[in-house]
Design an enzyme around this catalytic site. Structure first.
Site, PDB file in Angstrom:
ATOM      1  N   GLU A 101      36.998  44.347  41.405  1.00 54.48           N
ATOM      2  CA  GLU A 101      36.843  42.926  41.103  1.00 54.48           C
ATOM      3  C   GLU A 101      37.232  42.175  42.371  1.00 54.48           C
ATOM      4  O   GLU A 101      38.380  42.219  42.806  1.00 54.48           O
ATOM      5  CB  GLU A 101      37.743  42.510  39.930  1.00 54.48           C
ATOM      6  CG  GLU A 101      37.234  43.010  38.587  1.00 54.48           C
ATOM      7  CD  GLU A 101      38.046  42.505  37.397  1.00 54.48           C
ATOM      8  OE1 GLU A 101      39.067  41.824  37.603  1.00 54.48           O
ATOM      9  OE2 GLU A 101      37.657  42.812  36.252  1.00 54.48           O
TER      10      GLU A 101
ATOM     11  N   GLU B  99      45.374  31.895  36.981  1.00 54.14           N
ATOM     12  CA  GLU B  99      46.142  32.794  37.840  1.00 54.14           C
ATOM     13  C   GLU B  99      47.605  32.381  37.928  1.00 54.14           C
ATOM     14  O   GLU B  99      47.928  31.200  37.972  1.00 54.14           O
ATOM     15  CB  GLU B  99      45.578  32.811  39.268  1.00 54.14           C
ATOM     16  CG  GLU B  99      44.076  32.885  39.397  1.00 54.14           C
ATOM     17  CD  GLU B  99      43.446  34.137  38.782  1.00 54.14           C
ATOM     18  OE1 GLU B  99      44.175  35.100  38.468  1.00 54.14           O
ATOM     19  OE2 GLU B  99      42.220  34.129  38.617  1.00 54.14           O
TER      20      GLU B  99
END
Ligand SMILES: Cc1ncc(COP(=O)(O)O)c(C=O)c1O
Lengths: 291, 417
Positions: A39, A50
């Site tokens: 990824e 995040e």
């Protein structure tokens, strides 16, 4: 996207962290260390899913000049032969190619021309195999799903611990390549324990016919082993790898040294996943014997 | 389907959030429909009662003598600065904290730019006995200290956000991160008509009491509807609150005044816009849960915005406002930092009202373009300026403003500020 006869190790790094060339070496090191799918983050300025670690990586990559066009070039120059999945936020996908589209379409119809098509086309050209887009829930995903179908790319959806049964059916219809099982609530970040939510989350997806990869918080080979033993087909590891990049950057270490550490960490995680696979087979054999 | 149900305003709006938040968004949508739209369990009655007794509503629509003379127009002021807490923000904060209570949530989080929304949320949370944490960018903490103290004194935690330029955009991202972790027992009180559905419609509904009152009051006082309504626009909550009940009156012009900052140009390579004029100069994109008009570069990276007023300093704007601008129903205009500061001093001296720097933008537009506003205009006084005094003293000292009183009394005072 996964081989089905062994557990997949799926590392994440932000492309361009801390700079273009070093980042290329780091991604290649992960492939050397046994990555089955990578990824590869395309940094967006507002990464709301995040935690601090990956947020830091994104800030470094953006400061290092990473852009969508540089990203595609980066992908084209990478010397790896595993599938690469683009992990990014929807605005970058939506916005790509709009300036050319509006220039070539002065008739005022630009609004209807907008959409993910140009980005997905370019991604396919560059050799990417799919997308993970954390701020794109099923409700808003139809245009991207359609573009992915048109250009033959996968679209991976995330299933969260809070995802209710009715939503699961919708997500099962939309997801392809694999399903990203979020191991715990919250944002990305390495943890010192393995969430006991994992087995329960996987259990809910028993009859899905895409591979199930578990992410969020996985840090060690031991974690990977337990996650795979609990039924995962793959483990996704981001922050624990980004930590290695960040530390090397802060200490001014040589790119080769950091790359070696990444490859070693990758081997540890892949080995853990394989051990978990073995354990699961043994448990299964025992259960079958007893049954 | 109406926008209230679909969450779409033309192409704008929607729900662009991580999957982990979707169940909470659905739960909130359901609660919004039941309690806010259908008054289940008497929610709306309790909200109105608390707005009256705790908030101080209804608020006056005041005729402004000096401004009316100056602009040769009847200028009416909708005095949201008199709402408890000193800004319109309490309408929404009280509505959402009360709704969280009806939903059985145990904890409140919010982001704040100018600190007005944080303050209003902290006050509402204290009033309704809910624990509360506020995220605020470091830049904003430094320029809005009085509000930081007020939040703390009301018992809220204030969490500084250091990433990026440390303003509202970063604070919203950080609050969404907290919410993704705590979504099962926590409600996120978003501070403007931004974010995923149902926030834009719900926040608008809570603020629409502004134009509900103003519409009645102006008819009572003048026997007619106004020719125009003027409100400043950051995210656009006081704006839509002031506009909502006039949107159907085609003869009433609606002016949304954005922060022109120091310039309308942008620096693409630095990723910085020296303004916050997303309605006037922005481009369609997806930020913080909604599709709307944004300050972004050609790649889609969000730009850092700028305004002398912290509450307008945001790269996005509410999707409903973006849509009304595209439809031609709302006219987006903008006023730069200097003009806003001049208006701040003018209003303070001429009318005895010290406006928030956000609000001063609305008055700045009146000074620049009063020919366009007709014979009767309503200006929404979105908040009072006590929070901004340090900033005003500092910023005025750097300029040669015609309207400022002798500022030398402040010399040496702002050094430590
Ligand atoms: C007094 C005041 N007016 C206006 C605003 C801008 O917000 P909105 O555009 O949502 O009304 C703020 C934001 O903090 C504010 O404090």
């Amino acid at each position: 996207m996964f081989e089905r006869d062994e557990p997949a190790f799926v590392p994440y790094l932000a492309a361009g962290d801390p700079d273009y060339d070093a980042s290329k070496a780091y991604v290649e090191a992960l492939a050397r260390g046994g990555a089955d799918v990578i990824e590869l983050g395309l940094p967006f300025s507002e990464p709301i899913a995040e935690g601090p670690t990956i947020q830091g990586a994104i800030v470094r990559a953006l400061e290092g000049g990473m852009t969508p066009d540089r990203y595609f070039q980066f992908v084209e120059e990478l010397d790896v032969d595993v599938p690469l999945v683009c992990m990014t936020y929807y605005n970058l996908i939506y916005q790509y190619g709009q300036s050319e589209a509006s220039a070539s379409n002065a008739s005022g119809e630009t609004a209807s021309e907008r959409g993910p098509g140009p980005f997905v086309r370019r991604a396919a050209e560059a050799g990417l195999t799919g997308f993970v887009v954390p701020d794109l829930p099923a409700e808003e995903a139809d245009p991207l799903r359609a573009a992915c179908d048109e250009f033959g790319l996968d679209l991976v959806f995330i299933v969260a611990p809070t995802t209710e049964e009715e939503r699961l059916a919708r997500l099962m219809d939309l997801t392809s390549g694999y399903v990203y099982v979020q191991a715990r609530l919250g944002v990305t970040g390495a943890r010192d324990d393995v969430s006991d939510q994992t087995a329960g989350s996987l259990g809910r997806l028993d009859d899905w016919d895409v591979p199930k990869a578990v992410g969020f918080g996985i840090k060690t080979g031991d974690h990977a082993e337990r996650i795979v033993a609990a039924g995962a087909d793959g483990v996704i590891v981001g922050s624990a790898l980004v930590d290695i990049v960040a530390e090397g950057h802060e200490n001014g270490d040589a790119v080769e040294a950091v790359a070696d550490r990444l490859a070693a960490k990758a081997r540890e995680l892949k080995a853990g996943a394989l051990d978990g696979w073995e354990r699961r087979r043994e448990d299964h054999a025992v259960a079958t014997d007893e049954g | 389907m109406s926008d209230t149900q679909s969450g779409k305003f033309g192409e704008y709006g929607g729900q662009y959030v991580p999957e982990a938040l979707m169940p909470a968004i659905e739960e909130l949508t359901d609660a919004y429909e039941r309690y806010v739209l259908n008054n289940e369990d008497g929610f709306v009655d309790e909200f109105r009662e608390r707005l009256r007794d705790f908030g101080g509503r209804p608020l006056p629509l005041q005729y402004a003598d000096q401004l009316s003379a100056r602009y040769d127009t009847d200028v009416y002021l909708k005095r949201e600065d008199l709402l408890h807490g000193g800004a319109h923000k309490l309408n929404n904060a009280l509505g959402q904290v009360l709704l969280a209570k009806y939903m059985g949530k145990e904890r409140i989080i919010a982001e704040t730019g100018a600190g007005q929304h944080g303050t209003a949320t902290a006050m509402a949370a204290a009033h309704l006995d809910m624990p509360c944490e506020i995220y605020m960018g470091e830049t904003d903490i430094n320029r809005q200290r009085p509000n930081v103290f007020r939040m703390r004194i009301n018992g809220a935690e204030v969490n500084p956000v250091t990433v990026g330029r440390g303003t509202l955009k970063e604070a919203i991202s950080e609050t969404m991160r907290d919410w993704a972790t705590t979504v099962e027992n926590t409600h996120y009180v978003i501070g403007s008509i931004v974010g995923p559905h149902p926030f834009p419609v719900m926040v608008r509904d809570f603020h629409s009491v502004i134009s509900e009152e103003a519409r009645e009051q102006v008819q009572e006082q003048t026997g007619r509807l106004p020719d125009s309504v003027i409100a400043c626009a950051g995210g656009g909550s006081n704006t839509m609150g002031a506009f909502h009940n006039f949107v159907g009156d085609d003869d009433v012009d609606l002016f949304a005044v954005e922060a022109g900052g120091s310039s309308l140009s942008v620096d693409e390579t630095e990723g910085v816009a020296p303004n916050s004029a997303s309605l006037s100069t922005g481009d369609e994109g997806v930020l913080h849960g909604a599709r709307t008009k944004l300050l972004q570069d050609s790649d889609g990276q969000i730009m850092e915005s700028h305004s002398v007023s912290a509450g307008l300093d945001y790269a996005g704007v509410g999707p409903e406002l973006a849509h009304l601008v595209d439809e031609g129903r709302v006219t987006p205009v903008n006023v730069d930092d200097d003009t806003a500061l001049e208006a701040f001093h003018r209003l303070s001296q001429d009318e005895g009202i010290i406006p928030a720097l956000e609000t001063a933008h609305a008055f700045g537009y009146l000074e620049e373009d009063h020919e366009d506003v007709g014979d009767v205009t309503i200006v929404n006084v979105s908040g009072r300026g006590d929070k901004d005094l340090e900033t005003v003293i500092e910023e005025t000292a750097q300029r040669d403003l015609e309207t400022a009183v002798d500022m030398s009394v402040f010399d040496g005072m702002h050094g430590g500020m």
